[in-house]
Enzyme design. Structure first.
Site, mmCIF file in Angstrom:
data_model
loop_
_atom_site.group_PDB
_atom_site.id
_atom_site.type_symbol
_atom_site.label_atom_id
_atom_site.label_comp_id
_atom_site.label_asym_id
_atom_site.label_seq_id
_atom_site.Cartn_x
_atom_site.Cartn_y
_atom_site.Cartn_z
ATOM 1 N N GLU A 1 0.823 -1.216 0.000
ATOM 2 C CA GLU A 1 0.000 0.000 0.000
ATOM 3 C C GLU A 1 0.858 1.267 0.000
ATOM 4 O O GLU A 1 0.570 2.244 0.686
ATOM 5 C CB GLU A 1 -0.932 -0.008 1.221
ATOM 6 C CG GLU A 1 -1.895 -1.185 1.227
ATOM 7 C CD GLU A 1 -2.784 -1.227 2.456
ATOM 8 O OE1 GLU A 1 -2.770 -0.268 3.263
ATOM 9 O OE2 GLU A 1 -3.500 -2.229 2.614
ATOM 10 N N CYS A 2 1.904 1.245 -0.792
ATOM 11 C CA CYS A 2 2.876 2.348 -0.836
ATOM 12 C C CYS A 2 2.820 3.019 -2.205
ATOM 13 O O CYS A 2 2.466 2.384 -3.199
ATOM 14 C CB CYS A 2 4.278 1.768 -0.584
ATOM 15 S SG CYS A 2 5.633 2.944 -0.716
ATOM 16 N N GLY A 3 3.182 4.286 -2.246
ATOM 17 C CA GLY A 3 3.265 4.986 -3.527
ATOM 18 C C GLY A 3 4.288 4.340 -4.457
ATOM 19 O O GLY A 3 4.224 4.506 -5.684
ATOM 20 N N THR B 1 4.739 1.030 -4.611
ATOM 21 C CA THR B 1 4.319 -0.356 -4.862
ATOM 22 C C THR B 1 4.365 -0.737 -6.354
ATOM 23 O O THR B 1 4.720 -1.872 -6.678
ATOM 24 C CB THR B 1 2.917 -0.626 -4.264
ATOM 25 O OG1 THR B 1 2.996 -0.408 -2.850
ATOM 26 C CG2 THR B 1 2.449 -2.043 -4.529
#
Length: 196
Positions: free
Chosen positions: A71-73, A75
Protein backbone atom coordinates in the site's frame (compact mmCIF):
# COMPACT_ATOMS: atom_id res chain seq x y z
CA UNK A 1 83.51 -17.66 30.88
CA UNK A 2 82.33 -14.20 29.93
CA UNK A 3 82.12 -15.29 26.28
CA UNK A 4 79.84 -18.23 27.24
CA UNK A 5 77.54 -15.91 29.24
CA UNK A 6 77.44 -13.50 26.28
CA UNK A 7 76.67 -16.35 23.92
CA UNK A 8 73.87 -17.66 26.19
CA UNK A 9 72.43 -14.12 26.46
CA UNK A 10 72.60 -13.68 22.69
CA UNK A 11 70.92 -17.07 22.02
CA UNK A 12 68.14 -16.42 24.57
CA UNK A 13 67.64 -12.92 23.12
CA UNK A 14 67.35 -14.42 19.61
CA UNK A 15 64.70 -16.96 20.73
CA UNK A 16 62.70 -14.38 22.66
CA UNK A 17 62.63 -12.14 19.56
CA UNK A 18 61.58 -15.08 17.43
CA UNK A 19 58.75 -15.94 19.87
CA UNK A 20 57.67 -12.31 19.89
CA UNK A 21 57.50 -12.31 16.09
CA UNK A 22 55.47 -15.54 16.09
CA UNK A 23 53.06 -14.13 18.69
CA UNK A 24 52.68 -11.02 16.59
CA UNK A 25 51.76 -13.19 13.57
CA UNK A 26 49.20 -15.11 15.65
CA UNK A 27 47.70 -11.85 16.93
CA UNK A 28 47.44 -10.34 13.44
CA UNK A 29 45.78 -13.55 12.22
CA UNK A 30 43.24 -13.32 15.04
CA UNK A 31 42.50 -9.67 14.22
CA UNK A 32 42.13 -10.47 10.50
CA UNK A 33 39.82 -13.39 11.27
CA UNK A 34 37.58 -11.34 13.54
CA UNK A 35 37.34 -8.60 10.90
CA UNK A 36 36.35 -11.06 8.16
CA UNK A 37 33.16 -9.87 6.54
CA UNK A 38 30.13 -12.08 6.49
CA UNK A 39 28.11 -13.16 3.45
CA UNK A 40 24.40 -13.48 2.87
CA UNK A 41 24.86 -17.24 2.43
CA UNK A 42 24.76 -17.80 6.18
CA UNK A 43 21.03 -17.01 6.34
CA UNK A 44 18.02 -19.28 6.17
CA UNK A 45 14.65 -17.54 6.17
CA UNK A 46 11.00 -18.44 5.70
CA UNK A 47 9.17 -17.67 2.46
CA UNK A 48 5.54 -16.51 2.10
CA UNK A 49 4.37 -20.15 2.00
CA UNK A 50 6.13 -20.98 5.27
CA UNK A 51 8.87 -23.02 3.58
CA UNK A 52 12.56 -22.64 4.42
CA UNK A 53 14.65 -20.57 1.99
CA UNK A 54 18.42 -21.02 2.18
CA UNK A 55 20.50 -18.16 0.72
CA UNK A 56 23.42 -20.56 0.21
CA UNK A 57 21.46 -22.07 -2.72
CA UNK A 58 22.07 -18.76 -4.55
CA UNK A 59 25.89 -19.04 -4.62
CA UNK A 60 27.30 -17.71 -7.89
CA UNK A 61 24.28 -15.48 -8.58
CA UNK A 62 23.83 -11.74 -8.30
CA UNK A 63 21.03 -11.00 -5.84
CA UNK A 64 18.82 -7.94 -5.46
CA UNK A 65 17.25 -7.84 -1.98
CA UNK A 66 14.31 -5.45 -1.62
CA UNK A 67 11.88 -4.60 1.18
CA UNK A 68 8.36 -4.36 -0.21
CA UNK A 69 4.92 -3.05 0.74
CA UNK A 70 1.47 -3.43 -0.85
CA UNK A 71 0.00 0.00 0.00
CA UNK A 72 2.88 2.35 -0.84
CA UNK A 73 3.26 4.99 -3.53
CA UNK A 74 6.27 2.94 -4.69
CA UNK A 75 4.32 -0.36 -4.86
CA UNK A 76 4.16 -0.19 -8.71
CA UNK A 77 7.91 -0.97 -8.62
CA UNK A 78 6.78 -4.61 -8.34
CA UNK A 79 6.13 -4.37 -12.09
CA UNK A 80 9.71 -3.33 -12.91
CA UNK A 81 11.13 -5.83 -10.41
CA UNK A 82 9.23 -8.62 -12.17
CA UNK A 83 10.39 -7.32 -15.58
CA UNK A 84 14.11 -7.40 -14.72
CA UNK A 85 13.68 -10.74 -12.98
CA UNK A 86 12.10 -12.20 -16.14
CA UNK A 87 14.87 -10.72 -18.31
CA UNK A 88 17.85 -11.86 -16.21
CA UNK A 89 16.69 -14.87 -14.15
CA UNK A 90 18.44 -17.27 -16.56
CA UNK A 91 21.64 -15.17 -16.38
CA UNK A 92 22.59 -15.85 -12.75
CA UNK A 93 20.38 -13.15 -11.27
CA UNK A 94 17.62 -13.36 -8.67
CA UNK A 95 15.43 -10.97 -6.69
CA UNK A 96 14.47 -11.73 -3.09
CA UNK A 97 11.62 -9.67 -1.66
CA UNK A 98 11.00 -9.05 2.03
CA UNK A 99 7.59 -7.55 2.84
CA UNK A 100 7.87 -5.17 5.81
CA UNK A 101 5.40 -3.00 7.69
CA UNK A 102 7.99 -0.52 9.02
CA UNK A 103 6.95 2.53 7.00
CA UNK A 104 3.54 4.11 7.38
CA UNK A 105 1.90 0.72 8.13
CA UNK A 106 1.87 0.15 4.36
CA UNK A 107 2.16 -3.65 4.58
CA UNK A 108 -0.61 -4.63 7.02
CA UNK A 109 -1.54 -7.94 5.38
CA UNK A 110 -0.77 -11.52 6.37
CA UNK A 111 1.75 -13.57 4.38
CA UNK A 112 -1.14 -15.21 2.48
CA UNK A 113 -2.72 -11.82 1.66
CA UNK A 114 0.66 -10.50 0.46
CA UNK A 115 1.19 -13.56 -1.76
CA UNK A 116 -2.28 -13.14 -3.32
CA UNK A 117 -1.75 -9.39 -3.83
CA UNK A 118 1.65 -9.84 -5.53
CA UNK A 119 0.42 -12.59 -7.85
CA UNK A 120 -2.92 -10.99 -8.73
CA UNK A 121 -1.70 -7.43 -9.31
CA UNK A 122 1.85 -7.86 -10.60
CA UNK A 123 2.33 -11.53 -11.52
CA UNK A 124 5.31 -11.75 -9.15
CA UNK A 125 7.29 -14.96 -9.60
CA UNK A 126 10.56 -13.99 -7.89
CA UNK A 127 11.08 -15.40 -4.36
CA UNK A 128 9.08 -13.53 -1.71
CA UNK A 129 9.87 -14.12 1.95
CA UNK A 130 7.62 -13.96 5.01
CA UNK A 131 6.99 -10.48 6.43
CA UNK A 132 9.81 -9.19 8.64
CA UNK A 133 11.04 -5.99 10.28
CA UNK A 134 13.81 -4.14 8.41
CA UNK A 135 14.65 -1.57 11.10
CA UNK A 136 14.40 -0.91 14.83
CA UNK A 137 14.98 -3.19 17.80
CA UNK A 138 13.31 -6.17 16.10
CA UNK A 139 15.29 -5.84 12.85
CA UNK A 140 15.69 -9.21 11.12
CA UNK A 141 19.27 -10.65 11.07
CA UNK A 142 19.37 -10.44 7.24
CA UNK A 143 18.83 -6.69 7.49
CA UNK A 144 21.36 -6.38 10.31
CA UNK A 145 23.86 -7.86 7.83
CA UNK A 146 22.73 -5.53 5.03
CA UNK A 147 22.86 -2.34 7.13
CA UNK A 148 25.92 -2.82 9.38
CA UNK A 149 29.44 -2.35 8.04
CA UNK A 150 30.80 -4.54 10.86
CA UNK A 151 28.88 -7.43 9.28
CA UNK A 152 28.83 -6.64 5.55
CA UNK A 153 32.30 -5.09 5.25
CA UNK A 154 31.09 -2.36 2.86
CA UNK A 155 29.09 0.34 4.61
CA UNK A 156 26.60 1.28 7.29
CA UNK A 157 23.18 2.20 5.92
CA UNK A 158 19.63 2.64 7.08
CA UNK A 159 16.54 1.44 5.27
CA UNK A 160 14.97 4.76 4.29
CA UNK A 161 11.60 3.54 3.00
CA UNK A 162 9.85 0.70 1.17
CA UNK A 163 11.63 -0.64 -1.92
CA UNK A 164 15.21 0.11 -0.88
CA UNK A 165 17.49 -2.20 -2.85
CA UNK A 166 20.62 -4.05 -1.76
CA UNK A 167 22.81 -5.54 -4.47
CA UNK A 168 24.74 -8.68 -3.53
CA UNK A 169 27.56 -9.97 -5.75
CA UNK A 170 28.24 -13.57 -6.83
CA UNK A 171 30.27 -14.19 -3.67
CA UNK A 172 27.38 -13.25 -1.38
CA UNK A 173 28.92 -9.89 -0.44
CA UNK A 174 27.10 -6.56 -0.31
CA UNK A 175 28.08 -4.56 -3.40
CA UNK A 176 25.74 -1.52 -3.47
CA UNK A 177 22.86 0.14 -1.66
CA UNK A 178 20.22 1.71 -3.93
CA UNK A 179 17.65 4.35 -2.93
CA UNK A 180 13.97 3.33 -2.67
CA UNK A 181 12.99 5.85 -5.38
CA UNK A 182 15.48 4.45 -7.91
CA UNK A 183 13.49 2.24 -10.26
CA UNK A 184 14.57 -1.40 -10.59
CA UNK A 185 15.03 -0.83 -14.34
CA UNK A 186 17.40 2.13 -13.77
CA UNK A 187 20.71 1.99 -15.68
CA UNK A 188 22.67 1.81 -12.39
CA UNK A 189 21.00 -1.51 -11.53
CA UNK A 190 20.83 -2.94 -15.06
CA UNK A 191 24.52 -2.14 -15.71
CA UNK A 192 25.43 -3.86 -12.43
CA UNK A 193 23.43 -6.97 -13.39
CA UNK A 194 25.09 -7.01 -16.82
CA UNK A 195 28.56 -6.44 -15.31
CA UNK A 196 29.18 -3.13 -17.13
Amino acid sequence: MRKIVSLVTLVSFFFSCQNLAQNKDVMSTKVTTSMKKETIYQFKVEDLSGDSFDFSTLKGKKILVVNTASECGLTPQYEQLQAIYEKYKDKNFVIVGFPANNFGAQEPGSNQQIATFCQKNYGVTFPMMAKISVKGSDMHPVYQFLTQKAKNGLEDSEVQWNFQKYLINEKGELAKVISPRTLPTDAEIVNWIEGK
